[in-house]
Design a protein around this motif. Sequence first.
Motif, PDB file in Angstrom:
ATOM      1  N   ARG A  33     -35.853 -11.296  16.067  1.00 27.39           N
ATOM      2  CA  ARG A  33     -37.087 -10.837  16.700  1.00 27.39           C
ATOM      3  C   ARG A  33     -37.739  -9.712  15.881  1.00 27.39           C
ATOM      4  NH1 ARG A  33     -38.086 -12.798  21.814  1.00 27.39           N
ATOM      5  NH2 ARG A  33     -36.761 -14.629  22.174  1.00 27.39           N
ATOM      6  N   LEU A  34     -36.919  -8.852  15.280  1.00 32.84           N
ATOM      7  CA  LEU A  34     -37.466  -7.767  14.462  1.00 32.84           C
ATOM      8  C   LEU A  34     -38.103  -8.305  13.184  1.00 32.84           C
ATOM      9  CD1 LEU A  34     -34.620  -5.158  14.923  1.00 32.84           C
ATOM     10  CD2 LEU A  34     -36.994  -4.901  15.705  1.00 32.84           C
ATOM     11  N   ALA A 191     -27.837  -5.352   7.353  1.00 33.92           N
ATOM     12  CA  ALA A 191     -28.595  -6.306   6.543  1.00 33.92           C
ATOM     13  C   ALA A 191     -30.086  -6.177   6.831  1.00 33.92           C
ATOM     14  CB  ALA A 191     -28.113  -7.727   6.809  1.00 33.92           C
ATOM     15  N   PHE A 192     -30.451  -5.986   8.114  1.00 34.57           N
ATOM     16  CA  PHE A 192     -31.872  -5.846   8.455  1.00 34.57           C
ATOM     17  C   PHE A 192     -32.460  -4.580   7.855  1.00 34.57           C
ATOM     18  CE2 PHE A 192     -35.232  -3.954  10.942  1.00 34.57           C
ATOM     19  CZ  PHE A 192     -36.199  -4.943  10.828  1.00 34.57           C
ATOM     20  N   LEU A 193     -31.787  -3.454   8.019  1.00 32.36           N
ATOM     21  CA  LEU A 193     -32.336  -2.201   7.505  1.00 32.36           C
ATOM     22  C   LEU A 193     -32.458  -2.240   5.989  1.00 32.36           C
ATOM     23  CD1 LEU A 193     -30.530   0.174   9.974  1.00 32.36           C
ATOM     24  CD2 LEU A 193     -33.011  -0.003   9.687  1.00 32.36           C
ATOM     25  N   ARG A 194     -31.514  -2.880   5.329  1.00 32.98           N
ATOM     26  CA  ARG A 194     -31.644  -3.049   3.873  1.00 32.98           C
ATOM     27  C   ARG A 194     -32.864  -3.901   3.537  1.00 32.98           C
ATOM     28  NH1 ARG A 194     -25.166  -3.826   2.422  1.00 32.98           N
ATOM     29  NH2 ARG A 194     -24.801  -1.620   1.934  1.00 32.98           N
ATOM     30  N   ALA A 250     -33.481   3.017  17.757  1.00 33.75           N
ATOM     31  CA  ALA A 250     -34.917   2.977  18.011  1.00 33.75           C
ATOM     32  C   ALA A 250     -35.444   1.540  17.928  1.00 33.75           C
ATOM     33  CB  ALA A 250     -35.653   3.867  17.013  1.00 33.75           C
ATOM     34  N   LEU A 251     -34.919   0.773  16.972  1.00 34.36           N
ATOM     35  CA  LEU A 251     -35.341  -0.622  16.835  1.00 34.36           C
ATOM     36  C   LEU A 251     -34.913  -1.455  18.043  1.00 34.36           C
ATOM     37  CD1 LEU A 251     -34.549  -1.104  13.050  1.00 34.36           C
ATOM     38  CD2 LEU A 251     -36.825  -1.222  14.096  1.00 34.36           C
ATOM     39  N   LEU A 252     -33.728  -1.183  18.571  1.00 28.97           N
ATOM     40  CA  LEU A 252     -33.295  -1.897  19.771  1.00 28.97           C
ATOM     41  C   LEU A 252     -34.201  -1.589  20.964  1.00 28.97           C
ATOM     42  CD1 LEU A 252     -29.386  -1.849  19.920  1.00 28.97           C
ATOM     43  CD2 LEU A 252     -30.914  -3.763  19.433  1.00 28.97           C
ATOM     44  N   ARG A 253     -34.639  -0.336  21.055  1.00 30.25           N
ATOM     45  CA  ARG A 253     -35.571   0.004  22.134  1.00 30.25           C
ATOM     46  C   ARG A 253     -36.879  -0.770  21.961  1.00 30.25           C
ATOM     47  NH1 ARG A 253     -33.634   5.212  20.890  1.00 30.25           N
ATOM     48  NH2 ARG A 253     -35.629   5.821  19.938  1.00 30.25           N
ATOM     49  N   LEU A 254     -37.295  -0.948  20.711  1.00 25.48           N
ATOM     50  CA  LEU A 254     -38.494  -1.731  20.434  1.00 25.48           C
ATOM     51  C   LEU A 254     -38.309  -3.183  20.868  1.00 25.48           C
ATOM     52  CD1 LEU A 254     -41.273  -2.208  19.069  1.00 25.48           C
ATOM     53  CD2 LEU A 254     -40.029  -2.522  16.912  1.00 25.48           C
ATOM     54  N   VAL A 255     -37.169  -3.783  20.519  1.00 26.60           N
ATOM     55  CA  VAL A 255     -36.905  -5.173  20.897  1.00 26.60           C
ATOM     56  C   VAL A 255     -36.878  -5.320  22.413  1.00 26.60           C
ATOM     57  CG1 VAL A 255     -35.291  -7.104  20.730  1.00 26.60           C
ATOM     58  CG2 VAL A 255     -35.658  -5.639  18.764  1.00 26.60           C
ATOM     59  N   GLU A 256     -36.286  -4.374  23.092  1.00 24.06           N
ATOM     60  CA  GLU A 256     -36.234  -4.426  24.552  1.00 24.06           C
ATOM     61  C   GLU A 256     -37.638  -4.445  25.155  1.00 24.06           C
ATOM     62  OE1 GLU A 256     -33.902  -4.814  26.701  1.00 24.06           O
ATOM     63  OE2 GLU A 256     -32.102  -4.637  25.481  1.00 24.06           O
ATOM     64  N   ARG A 257     -38.574  -3.745  24.501  1.00 20.42           N
ATOM     65  CA  ARG A 257     -39.942  -3.700  25.023  1.00 20.42           C
ATOM     66  C   ARG A 257     -40.712  -4.977  24.708  1.00 20.42           C
ATOM     67  NH1 ARG A 257     -39.731   1.482  22.774  1.00 20.42           N
ATOM     68  NH2 ARG A 257     -41.116   0.882  21.062  1.00 20.42           N
ATOM     69  N   ILE A 258     -40.585  -5.478  23.474  1.00 18.75           N
ATOM     70  CA  ILE A 258     -41.451  -6.573  23.043  1.00 18.75           C
ATOM     71  C   ILE A 258     -40.847  -7.951  23.266  1.00 18.75           C
ATOM     72  CG2 ILE A 258     -42.553  -5.107  21.302  1.00 18.75           C
ATOM     73  CD1 ILE A 258     -40.890  -6.565  19.164  1.00 18.75           C
TER      74      ILE A 258
END
Length: 264
Positions: A33-34, A191-194, A250-258
């Motif tokens: 999703r990110l 892997a994602f952050l890289r 912070a990215l997980l909080r974003l996924v939870e919202r979107i």
Amino acid sequence: MTDTLTAPVTGGTDASAAAEELRLRRELAAVYRLVAHFRMTDLIFTHISQRLPGPDHHFLINPYGLLFEEITASDLVKIDLDGNAVEPSPHPVNPAGFVIHSAIHKARPDAHCVLHTHTKAGCAVAAQQGGLLPVNQMSMEFHNRVGYHDYEGVALNLEEQERLVDDLGAHPALILRNHGLLTVGDSAKQAFLRMYYLEKACEIQVTAQAGGAPLILPSEQVCEYTARQLSGEAASDFEDHDAYDLAWAALLRLVERIAPDYKD
């Protein structure tokens, strides 16, 4: 905030294994999703895989035909190193995804997650003779730490696997010339952050080159020191060991919202 990727263990080896697989499925679905949110997709044609614990060398990969913004934890297909589905699934697997990802999972025990993209900036840098240049602090994370694999056509031939693995070596990232980008990590979040920062490095490089002015490139000594700082290998007066964990939270909080349905 409660960690939504952690499932409770109800006791027993089977329950523990199931709980861990659920956690990994949800983390991988969050990464899909990110990648969609940050516009790093190519319709249905790229892939992210996650190795599962155990001696069977099984891993999860996206169902071929779904957009990344549609993928949920239960959609992910469990396959073996030969590309066979381990459990029934209504979805096929992208053959090129199997060829690339199975080779790396087999050769690199530390590569629990493999992430591959075909972004505009990534493909642009992959087409440049000089490859990734140290034009910005973000690119210096990968200084002397990215491999290059020459283009051999669409990755549908098993004989390419050995060369691909050799070119990746022990690096955390690979630029597939005339093709795209690839990162590995000990987890999907790593892997994602890289990939996020490799993609940003490519975007910055292409933008800087488009300006037409001569580029300022730091010395080899500074580039290597910066790479060691960013990987935690070099000592500095101040340390920031929590940076990636805080960014992932912070990215997980974003996924939870979107995209709160990613856990389904």
